[in-house]
Design an enzyme around this catalytic site. Structure first.
Site, PDB file in Angstrom:
ATOM      1  CB  ALA A 156     -44.628 -56.783 -40.648  1.00  0.00           C
ATOM      2  CG  ASP A 157     -46.945 -60.626 -43.380  1.00  0.00           C
ATOM      3  OD1 ASP A 157     -46.334 -60.322 -44.397  1.00  0.00           O
ATOM      4  OD2 ASP A 157     -46.867 -61.549 -42.631  1.00  0.00           O
ATOM      5  CB  ILE A 158     -52.134 -57.134 -40.944  1.00  0.00           C
ATOM      6  CG1 ILE A 158     -52.330 -58.531 -41.090  1.00  0.00           C
ATOM      7  CG2 ILE A 158     -53.445 -56.105 -41.148  1.00  0.00           C
ATOM      8  CD1 ILE A 158     -52.846 -58.813 -39.724  1.00  0.00           C
TER       9      ILE A 158
END
Length: 382
Positions: free
Chosen positions: A169-171
């Site tokens: 999700a962050d990436i």
């Protein structure tokens, strides 16, 4: 190669960031030559600095995401810190933050305020759920967004769901931020206008689950979890071999399927078996087919199985542990590893994948907390 010869040489980026989503976007900007000024809080800085101490006392995540940046410690609760921050933003080309909806506006650096002193600035905000809507103020961490976007529901085995082992999700949101910033920079070069960019982690990851979501929408049933195998392509995944290892197969079309049957499995009649003649039928009868594949492979070693896959021209790969990734012959042959300086000495690093021929260069050092505060403040005349 001097930084100014890189695509983003001469560009100033102010990064008010922490953790992963914004830092991965700004690290790629730094890799392409931008001067990224990372604004950190006093008393600890980016909290990713303290995730672990695996890299000779430094955090693995921080080392990965923050090379090539200049670290400046500013107390934004104090007038002098706010003054320095405002001066940085007035001279910035790009402002990136992941402080949560409303944080920039409370600090007086929302897009409307920024435009008054810097009309061409590109401001990018990354949040969990976006700047409005009923979930706007929820805390947003990668695990939580994997659950919200259905990734956990699609991952793992029938018996037990699982999160993905990296911060997807962050990436995902960081890379959409990076690409959006590049698009906005191009538009600014052509039209002379700034841009406000809003990236939602939920929306970034929902984009990635859309094939499965389409299946659920139009058949009424979501793809079943399939462990290390694909949940709607068969055969696709790891299959056990007689020596206890496994081979990764990825059959994508009818030609590959027929060669797999004839040469790899040595069972050409399977290609036209009415249970397996199309991918949809193979998916429906996957338990029977996958048991049959592993039965054939029970007399093989990984080496003999891979030799037949090469002969059959069927896509395959090795399931590596991280030790073997770090020594991968393909990465070694392409010179993808290099050393970067850090407060604890030179560290092994991986060249970013954006290989523009003729523009490769080693990335900058991993900064100590506040290492560049005096330098940057002097540039501002403070």
């Amino acid at each position: 190669m001097a930084p100014e010869t890189l695509p983003l040489g001469g560009l100033r980026v102010v990064a008010w960031e922490h953790a992963v989503a914004a830092p991965i976007a700004t690290r790629h900007l730094a890799d392409l030559g931008a001067d990224v000024v990372k604004v950190e809080r006093p008393g600890g800085g980016d909290f990713a600095r303290e995730y672990d101490s695996a890299v000779r006392g430094l955090s693995a995540y921080f080392v990965w995401l923050n090379r090539g940046k200049r670290s400046v410690v500013l107390d934004l609760k104090q007038p002098d810190g706010r003054q320095a921050f405002e001066l940085l933003l007035a001279r910035a080309d790009v402002f990136v933050h992941n402080q949560g909806p409303g944080a920039a506006e409370r600090m007086g650096c929302g897009y409307a305020e920024l435009q008054r002193s810097n009309p061409q600035i590109i401001a990018c905000a990354i949040s969990g759920y976006g700047p409005d809507g009923p979930h706007r103020d929820r805390k947003a961490y990668d695990l939580l967004l994997q659950g919200e976007a259905g990734v956990i529901g699609l991952t793992g085995t029938l018996e037990e769901p699982a999160k993905v082992g990296i911060s997807v999700a962050d990436i995902a949101s960081g890379m959409y931020a990076f690409n959006s910033i590049l698009a906005a920079l191009y538009r600014r070069a052509v039209k002379g206008v700034g841009a406000e960019i809003q990236i939602s982690m939920l929306e970034a990851l929902t984009e990635w689950v859309m094939p499965a979501a389409y299946v659920a929408e139009y058949t009424g049933q979501a793809p079943a979890r399939a462990g290390a195998r694909h949940n709607f392509v068969v055969p696709y995944g790891g299959y056990r071999v007689g020596d206890g290892s496994s081979v990764n197969l990825a059959v994508q079309n009818d030609g590959q399927w027929r060669r797999l049957c004839a040469i790899f499995l040595r069972r050409p009649e399977l290609a036209d078996d009415p249970r397996f003649v199309s991918n949809e039928l193979r998916l429906r009868n996957r338990d029977t087919l996958e048991a049959l594949i592993e039965e054939v492979l029970s007399g093989d070693t990984r080496e003999s199985a891979e030799a037949r896959l090469v002969e059959a021209d069927v896509p395959f790969g090795t399931v590596n542990d991280l030790e073997h990734v770090l020594a991968h012959p393909q990465l070694e042959a392409r010179g993808r590893w290099f050393d970067i300086p850090s407060p604890v000495g030179d560290l092994k690093a991986f060249h970013h994948p954006m290989k523009i021929v003729g523009l490769d260069r080693p990335a900058g050092r991993v900064p100590a907390l506040g290492e560049h505060t005096r330098e940057v403040l002097a540039e501002l005349g403070l």
